[in-house]
Design an enzyme around this catalytic site. Structure first.
Site, short mmCIF file in Angstrom:
data_model
loop_
_atom_site.label_atom_id
_atom_site.label_comp_id
_atom_site.label_asym_id
_atom_site.label_seq_id
_atom_site.Cartn_x
_atom_site.Cartn_y
_atom_site.Cartn_z
N VAL A 93 4.96 -13.10 4.33
CA VAL A 93 5.08 -14.47 3.80
C VAL A 93 6.52 -14.77 3.40
CG1 VAL A 93 2.68 -14.49 3.01
CG2 VAL A 93 4.46 -13.67 1.46
N HIS A 139 -0.49 -15.36 7.26
CA HIS A 139 -0.83 -15.41 5.83
C HIS A 139 -0.01 -16.46 5.08
CE1 HIS A 139 -2.69 -11.08 5.95
NE2 HIS A 139 -3.48 -12.00 6.46
N ARG A 159 0.77 -1.23 0.00
CA ARG A 159 0.00 0.00 0.00
C ARG A 159 0.81 1.29 0.00
NH1 ARG A 159 -2.82 -3.82 2.17
NH2 ARG A 159 -4.90 -4.24 1.34
P1 NAD Z 1 0.53 -2.78 3.68
O1 NAD Z 1 1.31 -2.69 2.42
O2 NAD Z 1 -0.95 -2.65 3.60
O3 NAD Z 1 1.05 -1.66 4.69
C1 NAD Z 1 2.40 -1.53 4.99
C2 NAD Z 1 2.55 -0.36 5.96
O4 NAD Z 1 3.90 -0.33 6.36
C3 NAD Z 1 2.22 0.99 5.32
O5 NAD Z 1 1.34 1.70 6.17
C4 NAD Z 1 3.59 1.68 5.23
O6 NAD Z 1 3.51 3.07 5.49
C5 NAD Z 1 4.37 1.00 6.33
N1 NAD Z 1 5.81 0.93 6.08
C6 NAD Z 1 6.46 0.79 4.90
N2 NAD Z 1 7.79 0.71 5.11
C7 NAD Z 1 7.96 0.80 6.46
C8 NAD Z 1 9.10 0.77 7.30
N3 NAD Z 1 10.34 0.65 6.81
N4 NAD Z 1 8.91 0.86 8.66
C9 NAD Z 1 7.67 0.99 9.18
N5 NAD Z 1 6.55 1.04 8.41
C10 NAD Z 1 6.70 0.94 7.08
O7 NAD Z 1 0.97 -4.12 4.39
P2 NAD Z 1 0.15 -5.09 5.38
O8 NAD Z 1 -0.62 -4.29 6.35
O9 NAD Z 1 1.14 -6.09 5.85
O10 NAD Z 1 -0.88 -5.83 4.41
C11 NAD Z 1 -0.45 -6.28 3.14
C12 NAD Z 1 -0.74 -7.72 2.80
O11 NAD Z 1 0.18 -8.09 1.78
C13 NAD Z 1 -0.48 -8.68 3.89
O12 NAD Z 1 -1.52 -9.57 3.82
C14 NAD Z 1 0.82 -9.41 3.55
O13 NAD Z 1 0.61 -10.81 3.67
C15 NAD Z 1 1.04 -9.15 2.11
N6 NAD Z 1 2.45 -8.74 1.79
C16 NAD Z 1 3.50 -9.40 2.34
C17 NAD Z 1 4.79 -9.01 2.03
C18 NAD Z 1 5.95 -9.73 2.65
O14 NAD Z 1 5.82 -10.90 3.00
N7 NAD Z 1 7.09 -9.07 2.83
C19 NAD Z 1 5.02 -7.95 1.14
C20 NAD Z 1 3.89 -7.31 0.57
C21 NAD Z 1 2.62 -7.72 0.91
#
Ligand code: NAD
Ligand code: ZN
Length: 254
Positions: A119, A135, A52
């Site tokens: 994930v 997830h 997001r």
């Molecule tokens: P999201 O993308 O909805 O929100 C991420 C939040 O983290 C944002 O509000 C952003 O401002 C904040 N953010 C970004 N970088 C940051 C940092 N360095 N330090 C602190 N905050 C930071 O993510 P969500 O709420 O986890 O939901 C997304 C869905 O997508 C989940 O279901 C997840 O399973 C999946 N997802 C997972 C991964 C992964 O495994 N790394 C990556 C992308 C999405």
């Protein structure tokens, strides 16, 4: 940033102000049971994009429309390309400093467990032991139809299931699917009885995980790069990057 809110309830921090960090460190020291709940923001500093934050997503497609059962069924080539890209992207990435700090805190007895929406497996890779993957995981593959396991190589190559010819997919939760029961129940039980729940790097827009912070009778804190719609329910709100806030907090904890 709005500084005009009730600071008795809110301890907002622009990075550099030690107030909220001090308060959170005191809560952590006092707490008998602390649960960390992480989201995609925990891994952006490992160069794994979240869903997001705005900056130019993949092919200008909203990932939440591809990470779905509908896309798997009706647009498998796009679904496959998206996950192939995410799997290949993961190969050269490693956990960030923040992941290692959480693992150290568990070792030190400062936190009990990490419930994560991620994930990518980075919490375990950094050494965290008690991790609930709400997830699922992108690191293993199964057949969508008969559930038989398959290898990452088979998935990346675009193979079908060797047992039934069905579509292969990562072992993660797509939008529209139920969460793994065991991970959910463990996280819920830990959060219910926790003295403190700390959310790190989540927009708290994905249900049902976004209901978890409200289910504890303990204190709740959030560390996130930007405001979330739920900020007002938290006792402590810290706006900053995990990679900057966690080392500072670790320092304050001594
Ligand atoms: P999201 O993308 O909805 O929100 C991420 C939040 O983290 C944002 O509000 C952003 O401002 C904040 N953010 C970004 N970088 C940051 C940092 N360095 N330090 C602190 N905050 C930071 O993510 P969500 O709420 O986890 O939901 C997304 C869905 O997508 C989940 O279901 C997840 O399973 C999946 N997802 C997972 C991964 C992964 O495994 N790394 C990556 C992308 C999405
Ligand atoms: Zn099959």
């Amino acid at each position: 940033m709005d500084h005009g809110r009730d600071l008795n309830r809110w301890s907002r921090v622009c990075f550099g102000d030690g107030g909220a960090l001090g308060e959170l460190s005191l809560l952590m020291k006092k707490s008998q049971s602390t649960v960390i709940l992480t989201g995609a923001g925990m891994s952006t500093e490992s160069d794994i994009p979240d869903f997001r934050s705005k900056d130019g997503w993949w092919r200008n497609i909203d990932p939440t429309t591809v990470a779905t059962v509908d896309a798997l069924k009706e647009n498998y080539s796009l679904f496959h390309e998206f996950y192939q890209m995410r799997i290949e992207n993961l190969e050269s990435r490693v956990p960030s400093g923040g992941h290692y700090i959480l693992a150290k805190w568990e070792e030190q007895g400062l936190i009990d467990c990490v419930a994560t929406q991620n994930v990518d497996g980075f919490h375990q890779a950094a050494g965290s032991k008690e991790v609930y993957e709400l997830h699922g995981s992108i690191r293993t593959i199964r057949c969508h139809d008969c559930q038989s396991p398959a290898s990452i190589d088979e998935f990346v190559a675009g193979d079908r299931c060797s047992q039934c010819g069905g579509k292969l997919r990562p072992n993660l939760v797509l939008f529209g699917e139920l969460l793994p029961r065991d991970a959910w129940e463990r996280a819920l039980a830990a959060i219910r009885q926790a003295d403190l729940v700390v959310v790190i790097g989540s927009s708290l827009q994905v249900s049902p995980v976004n209901t978890l912070p409200s289910l504890t009778s303990g204190k709740v804190a959030i560390i996130n790069a930007e405001e979330t719609e739920q900020d007002e329910m938290f006792d402590i709100v810290i706006h900053g990057k995990a990679g900057e806030v966690l080392p500072k907090l670790d320092e304050v904890l001594g």
